[in-house]
Scaffold this motif. Structure first.
Motif, PDB file in Angstrom:
ATOM      1  N   TRP A 105      -4.437   7.089  -6.239  1.00 17.40           N
ATOM      2  CA  TRP A 105      -3.267   7.771  -5.691  1.00 17.40           C
ATOM      3  C   TRP A 105      -2.667   8.781  -6.659  1.00 17.40           C
ATOM      4  O   TRP A 105      -2.069   9.772  -6.225  1.00 17.40           O
ATOM      5  CB  TRP A 105      -2.223   6.745  -5.273  1.00 17.40           C
ATOM      6  CG  TRP A 105      -2.749   5.754  -4.290  1.00 17.40           C
ATOM      7  CD1 TRP A 105      -2.834   4.402  -4.443  1.00 17.40           C
ATOM      8  CD2 TRP A 105      -3.295   6.031  -2.991  1.00 17.40           C
ATOM      9  NE1 TRP A 105      -3.391   3.815  -3.334  1.00 17.40           N
ATOM     10  CE2 TRP A 105      -3.677   4.788  -2.416  1.00 17.40           C
ATOM     11  CE3 TRP A 105      -3.494   7.190  -2.259  1.00 17.40           C
ATOM     12  CZ2 TRP A 105      -4.248   4.692  -1.160  1.00 17.40           C
ATOM     13  CZ3 TRP A 105      -4.054   7.090  -1.000  1.00 17.40           C
ATOM     14  CH2 TRP A 105      -4.426   5.862  -0.466  1.00 17.40           C
ATOM     15  N   ILE A 127       0.835  -1.203   0.000  1.00 17.27           N
ATOM     16  CA  ILE A 127       0.000   0.000   0.000  1.00 17.27           C
ATOM     17  C   ILE A 127       0.874   1.259   0.000  1.00 17.27           C
ATOM     18  O   ILE A 127       0.614   2.216  -0.737  1.00 17.27           O
ATOM     19  CB  ILE A 127      -0.937   0.000   1.222  1.00 17.27           C
ATOM     20  CG1 ILE A 127      -1.932  -1.161   1.120  1.00 17.27           C
ATOM     21  CG2 ILE A 127      -1.680   1.330   1.327  1.00 17.27           C
ATOM     22  CD1 ILE A 127      -2.824  -1.296   2.332  1.00 17.27           C
ATOM     23  N   ARG A 131      -8.776   5.099  -3.588  1.00 14.84           N
ATOM     24  CA  ARG A 131      -7.374   4.728  -3.765  1.00 14.84           C
ATOM     25  C   ARG A 131      -6.834   5.157  -5.132  1.00 14.84           C
ATOM     26  O   ARG A 131      -6.010   4.460  -5.732  1.00 14.84           O
ATOM     27  CB  ARG A 131      -7.197   3.227  -3.574  1.00 14.84           C
ATOM     28  CG  ARG A 131      -7.577   2.742  -2.180  1.00 14.84           C
ATOM     29  CD  ARG A 131      -7.317   1.279  -1.993  1.00 14.84           C
ATOM     30  NE  ARG A 131      -7.715   0.845  -0.641  1.00 14.84           N
ATOM     31  CZ  ARG A 131      -7.586  -0.389  -0.184  1.00 14.84           C
ATOM     32  NH1 ARG A 131      -7.081  -1.334  -0.975  1.00 14.84           N
ATOM     33  NH2 ARG A 131      -7.963  -0.691   1.037  1.00 14.84           N
ATOM     34  N   ILE A 155       0.934   4.274  -2.805  1.00  8.12           N
ATOM     35  CA  ILE A 155       0.723   5.689  -2.472  1.00  8.12           C
ATOM     36  C   ILE A 155       1.879   6.547  -2.998  1.00  8.12           C
ATOM     37  O   ILE A 155       1.654   7.579  -3.651  1.00  8.12           O
ATOM     38  CB  ILE A 155       0.577   5.865  -0.951  1.00  8.12           C
ATOM     39  CG1 ILE A 155      -0.694   5.177  -0.465  1.00  8.12           C
ATOM     40  CG2 ILE A 155       0.557   7.344  -0.583  1.00  8.12           C
ATOM     41  CD1 ILE A 155      -0.835   5.159   1.048  1.00  8.12           C
ATOM     42  N   ILE A 159      -8.807   9.569  -2.056  1.00  8.22           N
ATOM     43  CA  ILE A 159      -8.217   8.672  -1.061  1.00  8.22           C
ATOM     44  C   ILE A 159      -9.111   7.457  -0.844  1.00  8.22           C
ATOM     45  O   ILE A 159      -8.637   6.316  -0.746  1.00  8.22           O
ATOM     46  CB  ILE A 159      -7.980   9.423   0.261  1.00  8.22           C
ATOM     47  CG1 ILE A 159      -6.893  10.494   0.077  1.00  8.22           C
ATOM     48  CG2 ILE A 159      -7.570   8.462   1.366  1.00  8.22           C
ATOM     49  CD1 ILE A 159      -6.672  11.363   1.297  1.00  8.22           C
ATOM     50  N   SER A 160     -10.431   7.685  -0.772  1.00  5.39           N
ATOM     51  CA  SER A 160     -11.363   6.586  -0.530  1.00  5.39           C
ATOM     52  C   SER A 160     -11.343   5.569  -1.669  1.00  5.39           C
ATOM     53  O   SER A 160     -11.475   4.365  -1.431  1.00  5.39           O
ATOM     54  CB  SER A 160     -12.781   7.136  -0.345  1.00  5.39           C
ATOM     55  OG  SER A 160     -12.845   8.020   0.756  1.00  5.39           O
TER      56      SER A 160
END
Length: 248
Positions: free
Chosen positions: A219, A29, A217, A33, A214-215
């Motif tokens: 990025w 993860i 993903r 990011i 963000i929710s």
């Protein structure tokens, strides 16, 4: 003694923390990011639909500007109320200072949630949250400027037959104006940062697409939004700092 007390407080704070644990997929993860942030989604900068990065950044600046502008005007009577030496009874200024302290205790994110319940999820709720919180800070700074004011000019106006209103308009306000503007610009710098995250709870600005990215993903979109926030804050700080240096 002081050092031992500090160590004790630190140890006490850490005793309430859960044991540090890293999830098995934390490396994957974290890599996603970082990769997204360093490979921003440039196509999101401007799309023309009003939901792009440029539009939301401009909305963030507008929220901060409107909230700060309104609070700067509202703060003036509160500042004179809280200023020591402007009233016969010390309890008057103490009550004003207590009120300003109470206003500052409410975090802007909490105020935004409260105003969203009142006016609905919108940029207007963000303006109200920024403005309400700014009153507590600006009025405090303004009242301190009034307390440190040189009374010579006011005494001269009074000696010439001027009224209390004449003293305020001809002596007090002109002396305080540069510091008022400087403090307001400083508060605007802080309001930009606050307005950037108020959208997370639905109060408009760039925080709304940021929390959605963000929710989901996304990025790469998170990366371009963070880059836009950094550029916006840097520009506002530079312009505001330049103006304040010329005033003070």
């Amino acid at each position: 003694m002081a050092g031992g007390l500090l160590v004790a407080v630190v140890l006490w704070a850490f005793t309430g923390m859960p044991a540090l644990a890293i999830k098995p997929n934390a490396q994957r993860i974290g890599g996603a990011i970082i990769a997204g942030i360093f490979h921003p989604d440039w196509s999101y900068v401007y799309t023309g639909d009003g939901e792009d990065l440029v539009s939301t950044l401009l909305q963030t600046v507008a929220i901060a500007f409107a909230g700060t502008f309104i609070s700067a005007i509202v703060s003036l009577p509160f500042a004179f109320w809280a200023a020591r030496g402007k009233h016969k009874f010390w309890l008057v200024s103490r009550s004003g200072k207590f009120l300003l302290t109470a206003i500052r205790t409410f975090p802007e994110i909490v105020l935004a949630l409260m105003f969203i319940k009142a006016v609905g999820p919108s940029a207007f709720a963000g303006v109200l949250a920024v403005g309400f919180h700014s009153v507590g800070m600006l009025a405090k700074l303004f009242s301190e400027a009034i307390e440190n004011l040189d009374n010579g000019a006011g005494e001269a106006v009074t000696a010439a037959g001027g009224t209390h209103l004449d003293t305020t308009m001809l002596a007090t306000i002109p002396q305080l104006l540069p510091e008022f503007v400087s403090n307001t610009l400083y508060r605007f710098e802080l309001a930009i940062r606050s307005a950037s995250i108020l959208g997370i709870v639905g109060a408009g600005g760039v925080g709304t697409p940021l929390i959605f990215a963000i929710s989901s993903r996304a990025w790469s979109r998170v990366g371009i939004i963070l880059l836009g926030i950094v550029i916006m804050v840097t520009l506002v700080d530079f312009i505001s700092g330049t103006v304040r240096k010329r005033l003070v």
